[in-house]
Design a protein around this motif. Structure first.
Motif, mmCIF file in Angstrom:
data_model
loop_
_atom_site.group_PDB
_atom_site.id
_atom_site.type_symbol
_atom_site.label_atom_id
_atom_site.label_comp_id
_atom_site.label_asym_id
_atom_site.label_seq_id
_atom_site.Cartn_x
_atom_site.Cartn_y
_atom_site.Cartn_z
ATOM 1 N N MET A 75 0.833 -1.202 0.000
ATOM 2 C CA MET A 75 0.000 0.000 0.000
ATOM 3 C C MET A 75 0.873 1.260 0.000
ATOM 4 N N ARG A 76 1.960 1.237 0.794
ATOM 5 C CA ARG A 76 2.875 2.388 0.821
ATOM 6 C C ARG A 76 3.555 2.557 -0.532
ATOM 7 N N PHE A 77 3.855 1.442 -1.207
ATOM 8 C CA PHE A 77 4.499 1.515 -2.506
ATOM 9 C C PHE A 77 3.626 2.279 -3.497
ATOM 10 N N PHE A 78 2.365 1.909 -3.606
ATOM 11 C CA PHE A 78 1.499 2.578 -4.572
ATOM 12 C C PHE A 78 1.209 4.027 -4.174
ATOM 13 N N LYS A 79 1.158 4.274 -2.877
ATOM 14 C CA LYS A 79 1.023 5.663 -2.417
ATOM 15 C C LYS A 79 2.289 6.449 -2.779
ATOM 16 N N GLY A 80 3.458 5.792 -2.635
ATOM 17 C CA GLY A 80 4.725 6.426 -3.000
ATOM 18 C C GLY A 80 4.818 6.689 -4.487
ATOM 19 N N VAL A 81 4.253 5.781 -5.303
ATOM 20 C CA VAL A 81 4.239 5.989 -6.755
ATOM 21 C C VAL A 81 3.419 7.224 -7.107
ATOM 22 N N ARG A 82 2.268 7.364 -6.462
ATOM 23 C CA ARG A 82 1.412 8.537 -6.738
ATOM 24 C C ARG A 82 2.126 9.832 -6.378
ATOM 25 N N PRO A 106 9.330 3.117 -5.829
ATOM 26 C CA PRO A 106 8.245 3.938 -6.358
ATOM 27 C C PRO A 106 8.712 5.089 -7.238
ATOM 28 N N VAL A 107 9.903 5.637 -6.960
ATOM 29 C CA VAL A 107 10.387 6.792 -7.728
ATOM 30 C C VAL A 107 10.731 6.375 -9.161
ATOM 31 N N VAL A 108 11.527 5.347 -9.309
ATOM 32 C CA VAL A 108 11.964 4.914 -10.638
ATOM 33 C C VAL A 108 10.806 4.274 -11.409
ATOM 34 N N TYR A 109 9.970 3.533 -10.701
ATOM 35 C CA TYR A 109 8.791 2.934 -11.340
ATOM 36 C C TYR A 109 7.874 4.035 -11.879
ATOM 37 N N ALA A 110 7.673 5.086 -11.100
ATOM 38 C CA ALA A 110 6.842 6.210 -11.537
ATOM 39 C C ALA A 110 7.444 6.864 -12.779
ATOM 40 N N ALA A 111 8.763 7.017 -12.804
ATOM 41 C CA ALA A 111 9.432 7.614 -13.970
ATOM 42 C C ALA A 111 9.185 6.786 -15.225
ATOM 43 N N SER A 112 9.280 5.473 -15.097
ATOM 44 C CA SER A 112 9.076 4.615 -16.269
ATOM 45 C C SER A 112 7.648 4.726 -16.786
ATOM 46 N N SER A 135 14.702 -3.488 -12.829
ATOM 47 C CA SER A 135 15.551 -3.690 -14.008
ATOM 48 C C SER A 135 14.759 -3.867 -15.299
ATOM 49 N N ARG A 136 13.529 -4.382 -15.204
ATOM 50 C CA ARG A 136 12.734 -4.598 -16.423
ATOM 51 C C ARG A 136 12.048 -3.318 -16.906
ATOM 52 N N TYR A 137 12.061 -2.271 -16.070
ATOM 53 C CA TYR A 137 11.359 -1.036 -16.416
ATOM 54 C C TYR A 137 12.291 0.080 -16.869
ATOM 55 N N VAL A 138 13.546 0.061 -16.429
ATOM 56 C CA VAL A 138 14.444 1.187 -16.699
ATOM 57 C C VAL A 138 15.094 1.065 -18.075
ATOM 58 N N ASP A 139 15.694 2.168 -18.529
ATOM 59 C CA ASP A 139 16.385 2.171 -19.815
ATOM 60 C C ASP A 139 17.765 1.537 -19.715
ATOM 61 N N THR A 140 18.432 1.749 -18.575
ATOM 62 C CA THR A 140 19.769 1.195 -18.383
ATOM 63 C C THR A 140 19.962 0.741 -16.940
ATOM 64 N N VAL A 141 20.582 -0.416 -16.796
ATOM 65 C CA VAL A 141 21.059 -0.876 -15.488
ATOM 66 C C VAL A 141 22.572 -0.714 -15.478
ATOM 67 N N ALA A 142 23.105 0.044 -14.531
ATOM 68 C CA ALA A 142 24.549 0.226 -14.386
ATOM 69 C C ALA A 142 25.043 -0.675 -13.255
ATOM 70 N N VAL A 143 26.135 -1.385 -13.479
ATOM 71 C CA VAL A 143 26.650 -2.301 -12.459
ATOM 72 C C VAL A 143 28.052 -1.900 -12.030
ATOM 73 N N SER A 144 28.366 -2.220 -10.776
ATOM 74 C CA SER A 144 29.657 -1.843 -10.196
ATOM 75 C C SER A 144 30.741 -2.873 -10.443
ATOM 76 N N PHE A 145 30.342 -4.159 -10.537
ATOM 77 C CA PHE A 145 31.319 -5.236 -10.664
ATOM 78 C C PHE A 145 31.278 -5.821 -12.071
ATOM 79 N N GLU A 146 32.421 -5.810 -12.721
ATOM 80 C CA GLU A 146 32.506 -6.396 -14.055
ATOM 81 C C GLU A 146 32.196 -7.892 -13.965
ATOM 82 N N GLY A 147 31.342 -8.361 -14.841
ATOM 83 C CA GLY A 147 30.939 -9.762 -14.820
ATOM 84 C C GLY A 147 29.590 -9.992 -14.168
ATOM 85 N N SER A 148 29.038 -8.952 -13.522
ATOM 86 C CA SER A 148 27.736 -9.111 -12.865
ATOM 87 C C SER A 148 26.577 -8.697 -13.775
ATOM 88 N N GLU A 149 26.865 -8.406 -15.037
ATOM 89 C CA GLU A 149 25.819 -7.971 -15.963
ATOM 90 C C GLU A 149 24.725 -9.021 -16.117
#
Length: 369
Positions: A75-82, A106-112, A135-149
């Motif tokens: 419930m907080r998630f959807f309120k946070g999205v709004r 909620p912030v990134v989901y709302a942006a998508s 990860s399924r909603y954003v344009d890019t996932v950036a990773v810190s460790f090489e090989g974790s893509e």
């Protein structure tokens, strides 16, 4: 460029976001920012201190066991999205970036959903629940460790950037570091720190090994206890050896950690991703004691990445004791060739241009819109 930043809960999520903001300002002095964080997270204190406008949403994380509280979290998630949608529509960002913690959900989901370009940055070798979901909603996932893509099979685009915190420390002034801890210039410094809040297991080991420290002549030990452990740690040390010797420095907290890191010969620490980004950027050999109290045991995965590369020695908390820790420290500090090699291998893992890579990707996505 107008940028919305989101990340919270711990410094490991907040400091990378702040590093991105500073890099944006370097490239575009007219950049404007809005930081959306949690009401109760550390970000609500740190971000305003950085003179970045801050807005809060009420959100909590999921519990991994079945719980009525999870229903409230949904419930907080959807309120946070709004609320996030309302803030985004008002600010009109060119790009939204989340650097971890459940507040990003909620912030990134709302942006998508609003069609605003978005990025998430994953600091750890094993992704958290929130970033795995986003990860399924954003344009890019950036990773810190090489090989974790490969940890993000549903992502549209995955980019190895390193951790932007590495960029923050690359120009740290080592002379100021020596001055901060009050030791002579070019001294050998072993820095022992359990994270911003301290760690009981590390402090207990520190206290136990104090009588052995004099065996390493000309080495200064700097213990950063965390404020909650400071007084009891000092009392325990004094009960063992009386007054503190000149080679032992006990501090509750270090505010200019990058500068102190720059003058450090060997660090003993937890294995939080942002800290690992800092020590690899500076090429510091390390003894890592991963916290067992984190999601998916991700700190051990982080530590094993450095250990496998030869840049670090890992001691699990179960294996940790004063004698074991001192032995590991002594073996490295007495072997200059080994320490130099560890420093080279740590530096090879570093990405001091991480923030620049990330900001360029932000610009690319913003201009595609």
């Amino acid at each position: 460029m107008r940028v919305v930043l989101s990340g919270g809960g711990t410094g490991g999520h907040i400091y990378p976001a702040l590093a991105v903001a500073r890099q944006c300002e370097e490239i575009d002095p007219d950049a404007e920012f809005l930081y959306i964080g949690g009401q109760r997270g550390l970000e609500s204190k740190l971000v305003p201190q950085e003179k970045i406008p801050f807005e809060a949403i009420d959100i909590t994380g999921f519990r991994r066991s079945l719980s009525v509280e999870n229903i409230k979290t949904i419930m907080r998630f959807f309120k946070g999205v709004r609320r996030s949608k309302a803030l985004l529509k008002k600010f009109k960002p060119d790009i939204v970036i989340g650097t971890g913690g459940y507040v990003c959900g909620p912030v990134v989901y709302a942006a998508s959903k609003l069609g605003i370009p978005s990025i998430i940055h994953e600091q750890n070798a094993i992704p958290g629940l929130t970033n795995a979901f986003l990860s399924r909603y954003v344009d890019t996932v950036a990773v810190s460790f090489e090989g974790s893509e490969g940890a993000f099979p549903k992502a549209k685009n995955v980019l190895y950037t390193g951790n932007p915190r590495a960029t923050t420390v690359r120009l740290a002034n080592r002379d100021r570091g020596f001055a901060t801890i009050g030791v002579p210039m070019n001294s050998s410094v072993v820095l022992v720190v359990g994270g911003s809040r301290g760690a009981k297991a590390i402090n207990d080991a520190m206290i136990t090994m104090v009588p052995q420290l004099s065996e390493l002549k000309d080495v200064h030990f700097v213990y950063v206890t965390g404020e909650s452990y400071y007084e009891q740690t000092l009392d325990s040390i004094r009960n063992q050896i009386g007054s503190l010797p000149n080679h032992l420095h006990v501090l509750p907290y270090i505010h200019n950690m990058p500068e102190v890191l720059a003058c450090t010969s060997l660090i003993v620490n937890r294995a939080g991703a942002s800290f690992l980004a800092e020590i690899t950027s500076l090429g510091i050999p390390s003894i890592l004691i991963p916290s067992p109290n984190v999601t998916n045991n991700h700190q051990e995965a982080n530590a094993r990445t450095l250990e496998k590369a030869g840049a670090s020695v890992m001691i699990t908390e179960k294996e940790l004791s004063g004698p074991a820790l001192f032995q590991s420290i002594a073996e490295i500090m007495k072997d200059e060739a080994r320490r130099s090699r560890m420093a080279e291998l740590a530096s090879a893992l570093g990405k001091p241009d991480s923030a620049d890579i990330l900001v360029k990707e932000m610009e690319r996505l913003a201009h595609k819109r």
